[in-house]
Write an enzyme that holds these catalytic residues in place. Structure first.
Site, PDB file in Angstrom:
ATOM      1  N   LYS A  69       0.298  -1.207   0.132  1.00 20.11           N
ATOM      2  CA  LYS A  69       0.031   0.424  -0.306  1.00 20.11           C
ATOM      3  C   LYS A  69       0.929   0.970   0.106  1.00 20.11           C
ATOM      4  O   LYS A  69       2.087   0.980   0.667  1.00 20.11           O
ATOM      5  CB  LYS A  69      -0.229   0.013   1.738  1.00 20.11           C
ATOM      6  CG  LYS A  69      -1.961   1.534   0.965  1.00 20.11           C
ATOM      7  CD  LYS A  69      -2.794   0.954   2.576  1.00 20.11           C
ATOM      8  CE  LYS A  69      -1.848   1.654   3.606  1.00 20.11           C
ATOM      9  NZ  LYS A  69      -3.029   2.133   4.541  1.00 20.11           N
ATOM     10  N   SER A 297      -1.606   1.952  18.641  1.00 19.55           N
ATOM     11  CA  SER A 297      -2.095   1.440  16.617  1.00 19.55           C
ATOM     12  C   SER A 297      -1.171   2.303  15.753  1.00 19.55           C
ATOM     13  O   SER A 297      -1.200   3.489  15.559  1.00 19.55           O
ATOM     14  CB  SER A 297      -3.356   1.855  16.500  1.00 19.55           C
ATOM     15  OG  SER A 297      -3.578   1.982  14.869  1.00 19.55           O
TER      16      SER A 297
END
Length: 327
Positions: A69, A297
């Site tokens: 990505k 995260s």
């Protein structure tokens, strides 16, 4: 072999948040069970144009797929070009022969899986009785965080803080249409977070926004904004009295919210627990209702891969409807 080309609009018609939450859980389990190989993230800070470009990749050892990505964030895209500040493209490659299985718009998948990450962390780490959430930030990720969390918890109150009071009010106006809850905007961030059971931070801040003494016992915090060296949303002192769960130890030590606490010696790397380890039952997350839990995260490419695979799986039953492009 055909390569599927997918637009954002096509993906939006087949991908729902429940599927994304399931895909993110699967990604965390695969990562902590050593079923994926993730090279280090390659990042470019494009100061000249107020942007950043990240390249994340991974090798799914189960389905034998490599995913790459290329994602970017540009602060002035909408203002200058009338396009989203966040752009992304995902490519899935069959490792058996190197053929691209799919090339797809990656912005929607990135936004949804990032929102799902906060919800998954709350599912496993927040108190089950949690009803009040504080959302710090008012951008697109702040919206997806609430959409995902509302699928996991029966929320009652949403407290919203943003640097712009106008944007905070717009956030509430927009989100009320989709998720009818009790919303309150705050100018004072301390008032916002001190009442919450769950706090989700989504800003690009490079200095602490939330002070340790503002967070009550039993609170769960999902730190989503800090994903590059230098970013910070929490006072480091908070880590000293919290249980810390990360998506990836290596990534978070380098570029996550915990980077500052590690550097200052408040937290040791060996004390960090991965989210996948908690989901799989290898290690325990929350141990009591008084624990403060922090989920750090940074985003894993395996989340993009599992979610992209889900899109392709659903498409098998919807190809006629979507008129998928093939090359």
């Amino acid at each position: 072999m055909d390569t599927i080309i997918l637009t954002k609009e096509q993906i939006s018609r087949v991908l729902n948040m429940d599927d994304v939450i399931e895909s993110v859980e699967e990604a965390y389990k695969m990562f902590s069970d050593n079923k994926v190989i993730l090279p280090p993230v390659l990042s470019f800070d494009i100061e000249k144009y107020h942007g950043e470009i990240d390249i994340k990749s991974g090798y799914d050892l189960v389905d034998e797929v490599v995913g790459v990505k290329i994602a970017s964030g540009y602060a002035n895209n909408y203002e200058n070009y009338g396009i989203s500040n966040g752009q992304a493209t995902i490519i899935l490659v069959d490792v058996k022969n190197g053929v691209p299985l799919a090339i797809m718009e990656g912005g929607l998948i990135t936004d949804m899986r990032t929102g799902a990450a906060g919800a998954v962390s709350a599912k496993y780490l927040a108190r089950k009785s949690s009803k009040k959430v504080a959302i710090i930030g008012t951008g697109i990720i702040a919206r997806w965080e609430l959409k995902a969390l509302a699928r996991v918890f029966e929320l009652e109150d949403v407290f919203v803080w943003g640097r712009s009071e106008e944007k905070a009010k717009q956030y509430v106006k927009d989100m009320k249409k989709e998720i009818p809850l009790n919303y309150t905007t705050f100018v004072d961030i301390e008032e916002c977070v001190s009442q919450a059971d769950i706090i989700i931070t989504t800003t690009s801040s490079k200095k602490a926004l939330i002070q340790s003494e503002w967070v009550k016992p039993g609170t769960h915090l999902a730190c989503i904004g800090a994903d590059m060296p230098g970013k910070q949303e929490l006072e480091t002192k908070l880590f000293g009295k919290s249980k810390i769960i990360v998506d990836s130890v290596n990534q978070c030590v380098e570029r996550g919210e915990v980077q500052h606490a590690i550097r200052n010696g408040l937290v040791l790397e060996r004390d960090l627990i991965e989210m996948g380890e908690v989901i799989l039952g290898y290690k325990q997350g929350r141990e009591s209702d008084e624990d403060i839990t922090i989920f750090d995260s940074t985003g894993l490419s395996i989340q993009d891969i599992t979610t992209a695979k889900k899109v392709i799986s659903v498409l098998k039953d919807n190809r006629d409807v979507l008129a998928v492009n093939l090359i």
